[in-house]
Scaffold this motif. Structure first.
Motif, short mmCIF file in Angstrom:
data_model
loop_
_atom_site.label_atom_id
_atom_site.label_comp_id
_atom_site.label_asym_id
_atom_site.label_seq_id
_atom_site.Cartn_x
_atom_site.Cartn_y
_atom_site.Cartn_z
N GLN A 166 0.83 -1.20 0.00
CA GLN A 166 0.00 0.00 0.00
C GLN A 166 0.87 1.24 0.00
O GLN A 166 0.59 2.20 -0.72
CB GLN A 166 -0.95 0.01 1.20
CG GLN A 166 -2.08 -0.96 1.07
CD GLN A 166 -3.04 -0.89 2.24
OE1 GLN A 166 -2.72 -0.36 3.30
NE2 GLN A 166 -4.23 -1.42 2.05
N ARG A 167 1.93 1.24 0.80
CA ARG A 167 2.82 2.40 0.86
C ARG A 167 3.42 2.67 -0.51
O ARG A 167 3.43 3.80 -0.99
CB ARG A 167 3.93 2.16 1.89
CG ARG A 167 4.95 3.31 1.90
CD ARG A 167 6.03 3.09 2.93
NE ARG A 167 6.61 1.77 2.94
CZ ARG A 167 7.55 1.34 2.09
NH1 ARG A 167 8.00 2.13 1.15
NH2 ARG A 167 8.04 0.12 2.18
N ARG A 168 3.91 1.63 -1.17
CA ARG A 168 4.51 1.82 -2.50
C ARG A 168 3.48 2.31 -3.50
O ARG A 168 3.77 3.17 -4.34
CB ARG A 168 5.17 0.53 -2.96
CG ARG A 168 6.48 0.26 -2.26
CD ARG A 168 7.25 -0.88 -2.89
NE ARG A 168 6.74 -2.19 -2.55
CZ ARG A 168 7.03 -2.85 -1.44
NH1 ARG A 168 7.81 -2.30 -0.54
NH2 ARG A 168 6.54 -4.05 -1.22
N ALA A 169 2.26 1.79 -3.45
CA ALA A 169 1.20 2.23 -4.36
C ALA A 169 0.89 3.71 -4.13
O ALA A 169 0.73 4.47 -5.09
CB ALA A 169 -0.06 1.39 -4.18
N LEU A 170 0.83 4.14 -2.89
CA LEU A 170 0.57 5.56 -2.60
C LEU A 170 1.72 6.44 -3.05
O LEU A 170 1.52 7.54 -3.57
CB LEU A 170 0.31 5.76 -1.10
CG LEU A 170 -1.06 5.31 -0.62
CD1 LEU A 170 -1.09 5.21 0.89
CD2 LEU A 170 -2.13 6.28 -1.12
N GLU A 171 2.95 5.98 -2.87
CA GLU A 171 4.11 6.78 -3.27
C GLU A 171 4.21 6.92 -4.78
O GLU A 171 4.77 7.89 -5.28
CB GLU A 171 5.38 6.16 -2.70
CG GLU A 171 5.49 6.31 -1.20
CD GLU A 171 6.66 5.55 -0.60
OE1 GLU A 171 7.05 5.92 0.52
OE2 GLU A 171 7.16 4.59 -1.23
N ARG A 172 3.66 5.96 -5.53
CA ARG A 172 3.74 5.99 -7.01
C ARG A 172 2.53 6.64 -7.68
O ARG A 172 2.57 6.93 -8.86
CB ARG A 172 3.87 4.57 -7.54
CG ARG A 172 5.18 3.92 -7.28
CD ARG A 172 5.30 2.59 -8.00
NE ARG A 172 4.16 1.71 -7.74
CZ ARG A 172 4.18 0.63 -6.99
NH1 ARG A 172 5.28 0.27 -6.40
NH2 ARG A 172 3.12 -0.11 -6.83
N CYS A 173 1.44 6.83 -6.95
CA CYS A 173 0.22 7.32 -7.60
C CYS A 173 0.38 8.77 -8.04
O CYS A 173 1.24 9.50 -7.57
CB CYS A 173 -0.99 7.17 -6.67
SG CYS A 173 -1.14 8.41 -5.39
N ARG A 174 -0.47 9.18 -8.97
CA ARG A 174 -0.49 10.57 -9.43
C ARG A 174 -1.70 11.30 -8.86
O ARG A 174 -1.60 12.45 -8.47
CB ARG A 174 -0.53 10.63 -10.95
CG ARG A 174 0.71 10.09 -11.60
CD ARG A 174 0.56 10.10 -13.12
NE ARG A 174 1.65 9.40 -13.74
CZ ARG A 174 2.60 10.01 -14.41
NH1 ARG A 174 2.58 11.30 -14.56
NH2 ARG A 174 3.55 9.30 -14.95
N THR A 175 -2.84 10.64 -8.86
CA THR A 175 -4.06 11.23 -8.34
C THR A 175 -4.71 10.27 -7.35
O THR A 175 -4.53 9.06 -7.43
CB THR A 175 -5.07 11.55 -9.46
OG1 THR A 175 -5.40 10.34 -10.13
CG2 THR A 175 -4.51 12.56 -10.45
#
Length: 100
Positions: A54-63
């Motif tokens: 989840q942390r990696r997904a949040l760090e990579r997201c744009r919006t």
């Protein structure tokens, strides 16, 4: 309920967050607060860092956008936000900052 969060922290115990094309659920001590830096408003989320994916997904997201809950009741719903940055607190919590 889509008003920008105020400067007073809003505390919840669960969160649903939409990032790009996925939905994540976060549980634990969560804080949302509005801040202003150089004339720009930001929503700042502080999340427990329990799941590395989840942390990696949040760090990579744009919006992203989110709904904050306390005791099963929705207490805040964000507008669509553009990720401005992520950081960590001293205790390892993840801080996510975004602007409308």
């Amino acid at each position: 309920m889509n008003a920008f969060p105020g400067r007073q922290p809003i505390r919840g115990d669960s969160l649903i967050i939409w990032i790009d094309d996925a939905m994540l659920s976060v549980k634990g001590a969560i804080t949302c607060q509005g801040i202003v830096e150089a004339g720009q408003g930001y929503a700042v989320l502080t999340l427990p860092d329990a799941d590395p994916e989840q942390r990696r997904a949040l760090e990579r997201c744009r919006t992203y956008g989110f709904e904050l809950y306390l005791d099963g009741r929705q207490i805040y719903s964000s507008p669509a936000l553009t990720l401005s940055g992520t950081s960590r607190t001293g205790d390892g919590s993840l801080v996510v900052k975004g602007s409308p």
